[in-house]
Design an enzyme around this catalytic site. Structure first.
Site, PDB file in Angstrom:
ATOM      1  N   ASP A 161      46.200  35.152  56.813  1.00 48.55           N
ATOM      2  CA  ASP A 161      45.016  34.904  55.996  1.00 48.55           C
ATOM      3  C   ASP A 161      44.602  36.176  55.269  1.00 48.55           C
ATOM      4  O   ASP A 161      44.165  36.140  54.126  1.00 48.55           O
ATOM      5  CB  ASP A 161      43.848  34.447  56.877  1.00 48.55           C
TER       6      ASP A 161
ATOM      7  N   LYS B 222      33.035  36.352  55.853  1.00 50.98           N
ATOM      8  CA  LYS B 222      34.214  36.290  56.726  1.00 50.98           C
ATOM      9  C   LYS B 222      34.193  37.410  57.756  1.00 50.98           C
ATOM     10  O   LYS B 222      33.744  38.520  57.480  1.00 50.98           O
ATOM     11  CB  LYS B 222      35.494  36.418  55.886  1.00 50.98           C
TER      12      LYS B 222
ATOM     13  N   GLU C 130      25.532  29.231  59.620  1.00 53.56           N
ATOM     14  CA  GLU C 130      26.272  28.434  60.598  1.00 53.56           C
ATOM     15  C   GLU C 130      27.712  28.936  60.659  1.00 53.56           C
ATOM     16  O   GLU C 130      28.196  29.558  59.708  1.00 53.56           O
ATOM     17  CB  GLU C 130      26.271  26.960  60.191  1.00 53.56           C
TER      18      GLU C 130
ATOM     19  N   CYS D 208      71.786  29.108  84.317  1.00 51.53           N
ATOM     20  CA  CYS D 208      70.967  30.176  83.749  1.00 51.53           C
ATOM     21  C   CYS D 208      69.690  30.299  84.589  1.00 51.53           C
ATOM     22  O   CYS D 208      68.892  29.354  84.659  1.00 51.53           O
ATOM     23  CB  CYS D 208      70.617  29.858  82.306  1.00 51.53           C
TER      24      CYS D 208
ATOM     25  N   LYS E 223      31.647  29.222  60.339  1.00 52.09           N
ATOM     26  CA  LYS E 223      32.670  28.659  59.450  1.00 52.09           C
ATOM     27  C   LYS E 223      33.830  28.245  60.342  1.00 52.09           C
ATOM     28  O   LYS E 223      34.498  29.086  60.947  1.00 52.09           O
ATOM     29  CB  LYS E 223      33.116  29.707  58.436  1.00 52.09           C
TER      30      LYS E 223
ATOM     31  N   GLU F  32      34.623  19.437  59.096  1.00 45.43           N
ATOM     32  CA  GLU F  32      35.872  20.093  59.458  1.00 45.43           C
ATOM     33  C   GLU F  32      36.505  19.420  60.670  1.00 45.43           C
ATOM     34  O   GLU F  32      35.839  19.194  61.677  1.00 45.43           O
ATOM     35  CB  GLU F  32      35.563  21.564  59.786  1.00 45.43           C
TER      36      GLU F  32
ATOM     37  N   CYS G 230      71.984  34.991  81.555  1.00 50.26           N
ATOM     38  CA  CYS G 230      73.137  34.476  82.300  1.00 50.26           C
ATOM     39  C   CYS G 230      74.465  34.736  81.606  1.00 50.26           C
ATOM     40  O   CYS G 230      75.514  34.414  82.144  1.00 50.26           O
ATOM     41  CB  CYS G 230      72.970  32.982  82.582  1.00 50.26           C
TER      42      CYS G 230
HETATM   43  S1  IVH Z   1      30.454  24.132  53.236  1.00 45.80           S
HETATM   44  C1  IVH Z   1      30.403  22.994  48.877  1.00 45.80           C
HETATM   45  N1  IVH Z   1      30.338  24.792  55.759  1.00 45.80           N
HETATM   46  O1  IVH Z   1      35.576  26.396  54.526  1.00 45.80           O
HETATM   47  C2  IVH Z   1      30.561  23.680  50.155  1.00 45.80           C
HETATM   48  N2  IVH Z   1      32.458  24.779  54.704  1.00 45.80           N
HETATM   49  O2  IVH Z   1      36.503  28.231  52.491  1.00 45.80           O
HETATM   50  C3  IVH Z   1      31.432  22.953  51.075  1.00 45.80           C
HETATM   51  N3  IVH Z   1      34.325  25.290  56.195  1.00 45.80           N
HETATM   52  O3  IVH Z   1      36.432  23.955  52.160  1.00 45.80           O
HETATM   53  C4  IVH Z   1      31.823  23.722  52.254  1.00 45.80           C
HETATM   54  N4  IVH Z   1      33.127  25.565  58.012  1.00 45.80           N
HETATM   55  O4  IVH Z   1      36.855  23.475  54.689  1.00 45.80           O
HETATM   56  C5  IVH Z   1      31.134  24.618  54.689  1.00 45.80           C
HETATM   57  N5  IVH Z   1      30.129  25.293  58.019  1.00 45.80           N
HETATM   58  C6  IVH Z   1      30.895  25.119  56.949  1.00 45.80           C
HETATM   59  C7  IVH Z   1      32.278  25.273  57.004  1.00 45.80           C
HETATM   60  C8  IVH Z   1      33.033  25.105  55.856  1.00 45.80           C
HETATM   61  C9  IVH Z   1      34.354  25.560  57.500  1.00 45.80           C
HETATM   62  C10 IVH Z   1      35.525  25.254  55.338  1.00 45.80           C
HETATM   63  C11 IVH Z   1      35.614  24.083  54.403  1.00 45.80           C
HETATM   64  C12 IVH Z   1      35.644  24.677  53.027  1.00 45.80           C
HETATM   65  C13 IVH Z   1      36.214  26.026  53.322  1.00 45.80           C
HETATM   66  C14 IVH Z   1      35.897  27.018  52.238  1.00 45.80           C
END
Ligand code: IVH
Length: 705
Positions: free
Chosen positions: A42, A321, A123, A450, A125, A181, A429
């Site tokens: 990533d 991030k 929140e 083995c 991610k 998700e 082996c």
């Molecule tokens: S909001 C319009 N909230 O992150 C905004 N996305 O990098 C929609 N993701 O496509 C996304 N946790 O797959 C949002 N708490 C969260 C998230 C989240 C994971 C993912 C999602 C998004 C991607 C963007």
């Protein structure tokens, strides 16, 4: 890729590099989204995207029509129907530092002309894959992946198998698209990989790939067997607003029956947002699922509306991030481990280094192609750089997953470093280690001679879904395997342990370190209790490649007894003729599994002699064969639409218990379609093919309630 600073690039260099970046990012997208097999980390991916954006910022005129900046994710994989999202599924802009978070808040307030502080939600991610669920009149009618943001894949049948996704909602707007998700917990991921490797199936690199690979299965019954979960955090089309605030909308989704993340809070500005970020980061390792940052969203939905979107990201949200868990260290050596099925796995021995708070001294190197700088299709990875002992390598960790070696620093390579020569004999082996065409794994051909394979097979034999002998786990197996007094070298040896101990007057197990009167007696009793074993468990315990729990169950139900199974294998041993065809015709047992079965239990093989010796000491409990006298026995049934009286998993299990085969799609082989409300294309296919269609009540009457 050159590493020249963007500020000094000439226009020609910039143009060439943008072209290369577009290609590299597209290839990474395909590997990640379409093949579920990422080839770069990533962090590397983010670095490519950032460099691309930086060059575009300096040379706006050179921005390409296919610029990666404007793209979200991947194109749609073949094999699934397509779904055009009525409201686009967007990506998020990233921030990596507290300053970037403060800038985000400044930008938002400036855009709105807002003087005071603004409220934001914060929140986790979730590191999974996003899914859009469409409910009409409270009924789940469609589930789609993000795809390229405009068009996704139709994974409705698969989504229906996920327990966290309600099939019906009460009190929801007439049209409601819930987005969130799909992910897999660390514990479920580890158990899945264990099962996969037990059956010789491919294992997944991380929970996110496992979730993606599990959701995007053409056969929904495979998805059903995978422990997927879902957090709701956003929405698409709605016929009536859920709330006036982000937090209110999330609370409403929770009331409707969705899981929402408990770490979602309201913050009154950047300071509070960063404090919550630190709180979440501190809990990261113990959450039990992977997260890769914190998402901040403007709380007031009217303000979100005013802020709107850029080409592929909303102005009202940002993803903060976590720093990539990366570190550079020296590769001290490469060891080869041999697994239960003989797979040779290279392991990097590293000079210990802290990666994301954990000291790492080993990391996986996957297979010989990975070391050589090639993927499974022979294409270069890491720009084709190979990995050599003595190199400086970059190590990374994603959540709880085994660390990996991601990159190598050629500038620090010693001039006398030699390419790594992958052994073609088993280091344990000495037997030849072969690679089958199309397989990236080299395997030891030594079988039970083995010692590494023998130990791993014994561990599998006593594992939870096999013999499950209390007090005899992986640790004890290691001990007994090398024990000079009471060696356990094969499964049959387990069942002679007590006898051998009794016959030895001098060195009783109960007098040994780690054992006593009680624990030794308990162990013998636990072994004794497992002399009676159900046929399906016995088959699974043998650890035959390609014969996992599902196949073991199928074989057990088909043959009923060990004798019948063995007779069929003996008759089919030449892999041709009517007996072979009968074996491969068993539903769910294809040529590959049948061949593995015949290979492993061939009547002339020493391994068979071992198995016969084992079975001679056991009472194998027969498994009731699938019913053959029910009205649906032998029929192929397809369920479609919503079932109201039972879950789909339950319907499938009952149908199978009555001897029916449950298929995921309608074809000429289908005998019966059970259609509930919301049945779509499958019912139409059935009509076209002239296949009988009945509703759920008629189905229940047919199978007798
Ligand atoms: S909001 C319009 N909230 O992150 C905004 N996305 O990098 C929609 N993701 O496509 C996304 N946790 O797959 C949002 N708490 C969260 C998230 C989240 C994971 C993912 C999602 C998004 C991607 C963007």
């Amino acid at each position: 890729m050159t590493d020249k600073p963007v500020e000094v690039l000439t226009e020609a260099e910039a143009r060439a590099e943008l072209a290369r970046l577009a290609q590299a990012i597209a290839a990474a997208n395909t590997a990640y989204h379409t093949l579920d097999a990422p080839e770069i980390s990533d962090a590397e991916y983010d670095a490519l995207k950032r460099r691309n954006a930086a060059i575009e910022a300096r040379f706006p005129a050179l921005k390409r029509p296919d610029s990666p900046t404007d793209q979200v994710g991947a194109t749609v994989a073949e094999g699934f129907g397509k779904v055009a999202h009525r409201v686009r599924m967007l990506s998020l802009e990233n921030a990596f530092t507290p300053e970037e978070v403060a800038e985000f808040d400044d930008r938002v307030r400036k855009f709105l002309g807002h003087r005071g502080a603004l409220d934001y939600t914060a929140e986790p991610k979730i590191d999974g894959l996003s899914l859009s669920l469409r409910y009409e009149d409270g009924v789940l009618v469609q589930a789609a992946t993000r795809g390229d943001g405009e068009v996704g894949e139709n994974v409705t049948e698969n989504a229906r198998t996920i327990a966290d996704i309600p099939q019906r909602l009460t009190g929801a707007p007439v049209v409601l698209e819930v987005r969130g998700e799909v992910y897999m917990s660390h514990a479920d991921f580890a158990a899945l990989n264990e099962r996969q490797s037990a059956t010789g199936d491919r294992t997944f690199a991380n929970p996110r790939n496992a979730a993606a690979g599990s959701l995007r299965q053409l056969d929904a019954s495979i998805t059903a067997s995978r422990p997927l979960r879902f957090f709701a955090y956003a929405w698409g089309e709605v016929s009536a607003p859920l709330s006036t605030t982000q937090l209110g909308a999330i609370a409403r989704l929770n009331e409707l029956g969705f899981q929402t993340n408990p770490l979602t809070v309201l913050c009154d500005g950047p300071e509070a947002m960063l404090a919550h970020y630190r709180r979440i980061e501190a809990q990261r390792a113990t959450l039990g699922y992977d997260i890769d940052g914190v998402v901040y969203k403007v709380n007031d939905l009217a303000l979100q509306q005013r802020l709107g979107f850029r080409s592929s990201t909303p102005r009202w949200a940002i993803a903060h991030k976590f720093p990539a868990e990366l570190a550079w260290t020296e590769l001290l050596g490469i060891d080869i481990q041999v697994g239960r099925t003989g797979a040779l796995s290279p392991v990097a021995r590293l000079r210990p280094v802290t990666v994301g708070g954990v000291v790492v001294s080993n990391a996986t190197l996957h297979n010989e192609d990975y070391i050589a700088g090639r993927d499974s299709r022979g294409q270069p990875i890491r720009g084709g750089k190979d990995i050599r002992v003595g190199d400086w390598v970059q190590v990374y960790r994603a959540g709880d997953v085994i660390p990996k070696v991601a990159d190598v620093d050629l500038a620090r390579r010693k001039s006398d470093a030699q390419p790594f020569v992958f052994p073609d004999v088993c280091p344990e082996c000495g037997s030849p280690a072969h690679r089958e065409p199309g397989d990236s794994v080299r395997r030891c051909t030594g079988g039970l001679i083995c010692p590494a394979q023998a130990v791993e097979r014994l561990k599998h034999f006593v594992s939870r879904n096999a013999f499950d002998i209390e007090g005899l786990g992986a640790k004890q197996i290691e001990m007994f395997f090398n024990d000079p007094i009471l060696p356990v070298r094969s499964p049959a040896d387990i069942f002679t342990l007590a006898e051998r101990d009794a016959a030895n007057p001098l060195q009783k197990l109960r007098n040994r370190d780690g054992f006593g009167e009680v624990s030794a007696a308990k162990l013998f009793a636990a072994i004794e209790a497992r002399r009676r074993i159900r046929l399906d468990r016995l088959i699974f315990a043998l650890g035959i490649r390609h014969i996992g729990e599902t196949s073991s169950g199928l074989l057990a139900r088909h043959f009923g007894t060990w004798e019948a199974l063995v007779q069929a294998i003996d008759a089919a041993r030449d892999c041709s003729g009517p007996d072979w065809e009968a074996l491969t015709a068993i539903d769910g047992i294809g040529e590959v599994s049948a061949r593995a079965l015949v290979d492993a239990l061939h009547p002339d093989s020493p391994e068979r002699a071992e198995v016969d010796r084992l079975v001679g000491m056991l009472t194998v409990l027969p498994v009731a064969a699938a019913a053959t006298d029910s009205p649906v026995a032998g029929k192929t049934v397809v369920f479609t639409g919503t079932l109201e009286r039972m879950t789909r998993a339950e319907a499938k299990a009952r149908a199978e218990a009555l001897g029916a085969k449950v298929a995921g799609s309608v074809s000429a082989k289908t005998d019966l379609v059970v259609a509930g409300p919301g049945a779509g294309s499958k019912a139409k296919d059935a009509e076209r093919l002239g296949i009988e269609i009945i509703d759920e009540d008629a189905w229940l009457r047919l199978i007798g309630g």
